[in-house]
Scaffold this motif. Structure first.
Motif, PDB file in Angstrom:
ATOM      1  N   ALA A  33     -28.669  15.395 -41.258  1.00 48.23           N
ATOM      2  CA  ALA A  33     -28.400  14.023 -40.797  1.00 48.23           C
ATOM      3  C   ALA A  33     -27.267  14.007 -39.772  1.00 48.23           C
ATOM      4  O   ALA A  33     -27.336  13.275 -38.780  1.00 48.23           O
ATOM      5  CB  ALA A  33     -28.065  13.121 -41.993  1.00 48.23           C
ATOM      6  N   GLU A  34     -26.230  14.831 -40.005  1.00 45.71           N
ATOM      7  CA  GLU A  34     -25.125  14.911 -39.045  1.00 45.71           C
ATOM      8  C   GLU A  34     -25.614  15.429 -37.691  1.00 45.71           C
ATOM      9  O   GLU A  34     -25.230  14.918 -36.646  1.00 45.71           O
ATOM     10  CB  GLU A  34     -24.023  15.844 -39.568  1.00 45.71           C
ATOM     11  N   VAL A  35     -26.456  16.452 -37.711  1.00 47.94           N
ATOM     12  CA  VAL A  35     -26.983  17.009 -36.462  1.00 47.94           C
ATOM     13  C   VAL A  35     -27.766  15.945 -35.709  1.00 47.94           C
ATOM     14  O   VAL A  35     -27.597  15.775 -34.496  1.00 47.94           O
ATOM     15  CB  VAL A  35     -27.863  18.250 -36.725  1.00 47.94           C
ATOM     16  N   LEU A  36     -28.602  15.203 -36.408  1.00 48.46           N
ATOM     17  CA  LEU A  36     -29.412  14.165 -35.755  1.00 48.46           C
ATOM     18  C   LEU A  36     -28.540  13.068 -35.151  1.00 48.46           C
ATOM     19  O   LEU A  36     -28.854  12.534 -34.086  1.00 48.46           O
ATOM     20  CB  LEU A  36     -30.418  13.575 -36.741  1.00 48.46           C
ATOM     21  N   ARG A  37     -27.420  12.741 -35.819  1.00 49.33           N
ATOM     22  CA  ARG A  37     -26.522  11.703 -35.306  1.00 49.33           C
ATOM     23  C   ARG A  37     -25.849  12.091 -33.992  1.00 49.33           C
ATOM     24  O   ARG A  37     -25.579  11.242 -33.150  1.00 49.33           O
ATOM     25  CB  ARG A  37     -25.430  11.366 -36.333  1.00 49.33           C
ATOM     26  N   VAL A  38     -25.567  13.371 -33.811  1.00 51.40           N
ATOM     27  CA  VAL A  38     -24.831  13.803 -32.612  1.00 51.40           C
ATOM     28  C   VAL A  38     -25.703  14.522 -31.587  1.00 51.40           C
ATOM     29  O   VAL A  38     -25.211  14.928 -30.536  1.00 51.40           O
ATOM     30  CB  VAL A  38     -23.627  14.703 -32.986  1.00 51.40           C
ATOM     31  N   ALA A  39     -26.973  14.675 -31.871  1.00 53.08           N
ATOM     32  CA  ALA A  39     -27.853  15.478 -31.008  1.00 53.08           C
ATOM     33  C   ALA A  39     -27.830  15.014 -29.555  1.00 53.08           C
ATOM     34  O   ALA A  39     -27.749  15.834 -28.641  1.00 53.08           O
ATOM     35  CB  ALA A  39     -29.278  15.477 -31.557  1.00 53.08           C
ATOM     36  N   ASP A  40     -27.895  13.706 -29.311  1.00 51.10           N
ATOM     37  CA  ASP A  40     -27.919  13.220 -27.928  1.00 51.10           C
ATOM     38  C   ASP A  40     -26.658  13.620 -27.166  1.00 51.10           C
ATOM     39  O   ASP A  40     -26.722  13.976 -25.994  1.00 51.10           O
ATOM     40  CB  ASP A  40     -28.086  11.696 -27.887  1.00 51.10           C
ATOM     41  N   ALA A  65     -31.804  23.046 -33.846  1.00 46.11           N
ATOM     42  CA  ALA A  65     -31.992  21.596 -33.916  1.00 46.11           C
ATOM     43  C   ALA A  65     -31.468  20.898 -32.671  1.00 46.11           C
ATOM     44  O   ALA A  65     -31.976  19.846 -32.278  1.00 46.11           O
ATOM     45  CB  ALA A  65     -31.301  21.033 -35.159  1.00 46.11           C
ATOM     46  N   LEU A  66     -30.466  21.492 -32.021  1.00 46.12           N
ATOM     47  CA  LEU A  66     -29.911  20.905 -30.805  1.00 46.12           C
ATOM     48  C   LEU A  66     -30.672  21.340 -29.552  1.00 46.12           C
ATOM     49  O   LEU A  66     -30.319  20.953 -28.443  1.00 46.12           O
ATOM     50  CB  LEU A  66     -28.428  21.263 -30.680  1.00 46.12           C
ATOM     51  N   TRP A 164      -4.323  29.468 -39.601  1.00 46.01           N
ATOM     52  CA  TRP A 164      -4.332  28.578 -40.768  1.00 46.01           C
ATOM     53  C   TRP A 164      -3.998  27.134 -40.409  1.00 46.01           C
ATOM     54  O   TRP A 164      -4.159  26.243 -41.233  1.00 46.01           O
ATOM     55  CB  TRP A 164      -3.346  29.089 -41.829  1.00 46.01           C
ATOM     56  N   ASN A 165      -3.544  26.884 -39.190  1.00 47.11           N
ATOM     57  CA  ASN A 165      -3.152  25.534 -38.770  1.00 47.11           C
ATOM     58  C   ASN A 165      -4.139  24.888 -37.810  1.00 47.11           C
ATOM     59  O   ASN A 165      -3.832  23.851 -37.223  1.00 47.11           O
ATOM     60  CB  ASN A 165      -1.777  25.577 -38.105  1.00 47.11           C
ATOM     61  N   ILE A 166      -5.294  25.483 -37.642  1.00 48.94           N
ATOM     62  CA  ILE A 166      -6.319  24.926 -36.754  1.00 48.94           C
ATOM     63  C   ILE A 166      -7.445  24.365 -37.605  1.00 48.94           C
ATOM     64  O   ILE A 166      -8.000  25.064 -38.450  1.00 48.94           O
ATOM     65  CB  ILE A 166      -6.864  25.997 -35.784  1.00 48.94           C
ATOM     66  N   ASP A 167      -7.772  23.117 -37.372  1.00 50.04           N
ATOM     67  CA  ASP A 167      -8.837  22.443 -38.121  1.00 50.04           C
ATOM     68  C   ASP A 167     -10.031  22.245 -37.184  1.00 50.04           C
ATOM     69  O   ASP A 167      -9.910  21.567 -36.167  1.00 50.04           O
ATOM     70  CB  ASP A 167      -8.326  21.091 -38.630  1.00 50.04           C
ATOM     71  N   VAL A 168     -11.141  22.864 -37.504  1.00 48.62           N
ATOM     72  CA  VAL A 168     -12.364  22.734 -36.710  1.00 48.62           C
ATOM     73  C   VAL A 168     -13.385  21.983 -37.556  1.00 48.62           C
ATOM     74  O   VAL A 168     -13.818  22.471 -38.590  1.00 48.62           O
ATOM     75  CB  VAL A 168     -12.911  24.118 -36.280  1.00 48.62           C
ATOM     76  N   ARG A 169     -13.734  20.806 -37.110  1.00 49.84           N
ATOM     77  CA  ARG A 169     -14.659  19.953 -37.857  1.00 49.84           C
ATOM     78  C   ARG A 169     -16.104  20.301 -37.522  1.00 49.84           C
ATOM     79  O   ARG A 169     -16.403  20.740 -36.399  1.00 49.84           O
ATOM     80  CB  ARG A 169     -14.410  18.476 -37.513  1.00 49.84           C
ATOM     81  N   PRO A 170     -17.031  20.109 -38.449  1.00 48.63           N
ATOM     82  CA  PRO A 170     -18.449  20.372 -38.174  1.00 48.63           C
ATOM     83  C   PRO A 170     -18.930  19.580 -36.962  1.00 48.63           C
ATOM     84  O   PRO A 170     -18.566  18.416 -36.775  1.00 48.63           O
ATOM     85  CB  PRO A 170     -19.158  19.901 -39.443  1.00 48.63           C
ATOM     86  N   LEU A 171     -19.683  20.241 -36.122  1.00 44.51           N
ATOM     87  CA  LEU A 171     -20.303  19.684 -34.919  1.00 44.51           C
ATOM     88  C   LEU A 171     -19.301  19.258 -33.849  1.00 44.51           C
ATOM     89  O   LEU A 171     -19.656  18.553 -32.920  1.00 44.51           O
ATOM     90  CB  LEU A 171     -21.260  18.544 -35.279  1.00 44.51           C
ATOM     91  N   SER A 172     -18.060  19.703 -33.972  1.00 43.56           N
ATOM     92  CA  SER A 172     -17.091  19.464 -32.901  1.00 43.56           C
ATOM     93  C   SER A 172     -17.304  20.514 -31.818  1.00 43.56           C
ATOM     94  O   SER A 172     -17.910  21.559 -32.057  1.00 43.56           O
ATOM     95  CB  SER A 172     -15.663  19.532 -33.440  1.00 43.56           C
ATOM     96  N   THR A 173     -16.820  20.230 -30.618  1.00 46.05           N
ATOM     97  CA  THR A 173     -16.922  21.196 -29.525  1.00 46.05           C
ATOM     98  C   THR A 173     -15.530  21.601 -29.068  1.00 46.05           C
ATOM     99  O   THR A 173     -14.600  20.794 -29.093  1.00 46.05           O
ATOM    100  CB  THR A 173     -17.704  20.626 -28.327  1.00 46.05           C
ATOM    101  N   THR A 174     -15.413  22.851 -28.679  1.00 41.26           N
ATOM    102  CA  THR A 174     -14.168  23.403 -28.175  1.00 41.26           C
ATOM    103  C   THR A 174     -14.527  24.282 -26.986  1.00 41.26           C
ATOM    104  O   THR A 174     -15.400  25.144 -27.100  1.00 41.26           O
ATOM    105  CB  THR A 174     -13.477  24.261 -29.257  1.00 41.26           C
ATOM    106  N   THR A 175     -13.862  24.091 -25.864  1.00 42.62           N
ATOM    107  CA  THR A 175     -14.177  24.854 -24.662  1.00 42.62           C
ATOM    108  C   THR A 175     -12.981  25.685 -24.229  1.00 42.62           C
ATOM    109  O   THR A 175     -11.852  25.203 -24.199  1.00 42.62           O
ATOM    110  CB  THR A 175     -14.589  23.899 -23.516  1.00 42.62           C
ATOM    111  N   VAL A 176     -13.266  26.944 -23.906  1.00 39.13           N
ATOM    112  CA  VAL A 176     -12.278  27.807 -23.276  1.00 39.13           C
ATOM    113  C   VAL A 176     -12.840  28.226 -21.922  1.00 39.13           C
ATOM    114  O   VAL A 176     -14.050  28.384 -21.756  1.00 39.13           O
ATOM    115  CB  VAL A 176     -11.913  29.039 -24.139  1.00 39.13           C
ATOM    116  N   THR A 177     -11.962  28.373 -20.951  1.00 38.39           N
ATOM    117  CA  THR A 177     -12.380  28.802 -19.621  1.00 38.39           C
ATOM    118  C   THR A 177     -11.530  29.991 -19.202  1.00 38.39           C
ATOM    119  O   THR A 177     -10.385  30.128 -19.627  1.00 38.39           O
ATOM    120  CB  THR A 177     -12.212  27.676 -18.572  1.00 38.39           C
TER     121      THR A 177
END
Length: 197
Positions: A33-40, A65-66, A164-177
């Motif tokens: 359900a979470e994937v479907l909510r953020v898919a777009d 799914a994405l 230990w101080n980094i919180d990564v939430r499900p379906l969040s995005t993080t970009t490195v360049t």
């Protein structure tokens, strides 16, 4: 032109308190359900030239799914937790409190018989540094939150304890360049334009 790597955190397969070391469970109904909510919102990342994922069932399912059709990368697997594999942190603490304390305090410790935090960070760093650069390009990688935390510690050249101080939430995005050995964290989103008087 620098390489752009966007990590997408895999959807969850359990509540946060029930998260297990090296969790191989597939996505549950809430995860789907979470994937479907953020898919777009995440679908545009499918245009990346290269699309990868961790080997866990939930990372593969999230990527599929994405619409990413990602290639599994063994280097993006979770930290090898040895005999603690499948335990929650609370279960490991109940069985071996001194060993867990040592593991949390020392990035070189391996009381579980698996991989140290530093070895895990180094493995993920090695994967990041060996991405093909060419004339720049875009990569998307669906990974477990722990893998993304390891990548960020490396990219920021932060001490291992920062993990230990980094919180990564499900379906969040993080970009490195950047490129091998020279990575920058890129924060994106709406920004206010300065007003002119």
């Amino acid at each position: 032109m620098p390489l752009r790597v966007t990590f997408v955190a895999a959807a969850r397969s359990s509540s946060l308190l029930a998260e297990r070391f090296e969790d191989d469970r597939p996505l549950d109904q809430d995860g789907w359900a979470e994937v479907l909510r953020v898919a777009d919102a995440l679908l545009p990342l499918a245009a990346a030239e290269l699309r990868y994922c961790s080997p866990t069932p939930r990372s593969r399912a999230t990527g599929d799914a994405l619409g990413y059709a990602p290639l599994v990368q063994l280097a993006l697997r979770d930290c090898d937790m040895g005999r603690w594999r499948g335990f929650t942190l609370g279960e490991a603490m109940a069985r071996e409190p001194e060993a867990v304390d040592a593991w949390l305090a020392d990035p070189l410790a391996t009381p579980h018989g698996g991989e140290s935090l530093l070895a895990f960070i180094s493995r993920v760093a090695g994967w990041l540094d060996t991405r093909p650069v060419g004339d720049g390009g875009r990569i998307v990688a669906v990974a477990e939150p722990s893998v993304i935390r390891a990548a960020l510690v490396y990219a920021l050249k932060a001490p291992p304890a920062t993990y230990w101080n980094i919180d990564v939430r499900p379906l969040s995005t993080t970009t490195v360049t950047g490129r091998a050995g020279r990575w920058n964290l890129r924060l994106e989103g709406a920004s206010a334009q300065p007003t002119r008087a």
